[in-house]
Scaffold this motif. Sequence first.
Motif, PDB file in Angstrom:
ATOM      1  N   ARG A   1      36.074  41.183  36.715  1.00 51.32           N
ATOM      2  CA  ARG A   1      35.105  42.055  37.162  1.00 51.32           C
ATOM      3  C   ARG A   1      34.690  43.025  36.035  1.00 51.32           C
ATOM      4  NH1 ARG A   1      39.072  41.748  41.084  1.00 51.32           N
ATOM      5  NH2 ARG A   1      38.525  41.481  42.916  1.00 51.32           N
ATOM      6  N   CYS A  49      33.482  45.697  45.425  1.00 52.78           N
ATOM      7  CA  CYS A  49      33.889  45.087  44.129  1.00 52.78           C
ATOM      8  C   CYS A  49      35.467  44.702  44.289  1.00 52.78           C
ATOM      9  CB  CYS A  49      33.620  46.088  43.243  1.00 52.78           C
ATOM     10  SG  CYS A  49      33.937  45.454  41.460  1.00 52.78           S
ATOM     11  N   CYS A 107      29.136  44.497  38.586  1.00 59.86           N
ATOM     12  CA  CYS A 107      28.935  45.428  39.753  1.00 59.86           C
ATOM     13  C   CYS A 107      27.943  46.408  39.015  1.00 59.86           C
ATOM     14  CB  CYS A 107      30.065  45.751  40.142  1.00 59.86           C
ATOM     15  SG  CYS A 107      29.770  47.483  41.392  1.00 59.86           S
ATOM     16  N   LEU A 139      37.178  47.759  37.616  1.00 58.89           N
ATOM     17  CA  LEU A 139      36.722  46.891  36.821  1.00 58.89           C
ATOM     18  C   LEU A 139      37.683  46.566  35.654  1.00 58.89           C
ATOM     19  CD1 LEU A 139      33.291  48.496  36.578  1.00 58.89           C
ATOM     20  CD2 LEU A 139      33.869  46.514  37.972  1.00 58.89           C
TER      21      LEU A 139
END
Length: 168
Positions: free
Chosen positions: A130, A122, A109, A140
Motif C-alpha cells: 500500500r 485503504c 491511495c 500505508l
Amino acid sequence: MFDFIARFFTKRLIAKNKKKESVPYTNWDSVKSIAFIIDVHTTINKSKLDAFFAQLNKYFSVYLVETNKSEPTFSDWSCITKKQKSIFGLPKKELFEKLKAKNYDVLVCVNPSDNTFTSNLCASIHAGLRCGSNDTFGELDLIIASSNKELIAVLEECVRYLKMIKKQ
C-alpha cells in the motif's frame, strides 16, 4: 462524537490488517493488478487519468471516493457515494464485504486530507503493498510525498517509486 468513533474504528481496522498483511516491497515487474483510491477532493481530469492508467499495461481498478454526492460521476470507475457511507462516516458493511473479496498486488491511495472513510477503504482492500500520499492512520507501507499537488503528478510520482523497487 461521531468523528471520535470513526477514528477509533479506523485505527482498530488498520492495526488488525497490518498484522495479517505485512509484506515486503513488491517488484514492479511482477505487479499484475493495481487498485487506485482517489478522494474526490482532488481535481480530476478523466481523459488524462485514463491515458495514464492505460499506459501502465497492468490490470487496474479505480475507486473514486465521492461521499458528498448521491450519484456516481463516472460509469467505468467504482464510484463510492454517500449511499455507501454510514452514520459514523465510515464505509457500510456491504462495501467492506465487496472490497475484502478483491486482491491486488499494489494499492495506491491519494487521500489529500485527514479522511477516515478513505483510510478505511485503504485498510480493507487486500494488497501486497500500500502506498500513497497521506498516511494519517498508518495504513500505508510506503509514503510518497510529492511537491506537486495535482492528481496526475502524484500518481506518476507513486509509479516512479514503484518502478525503482527491485527485489534482490
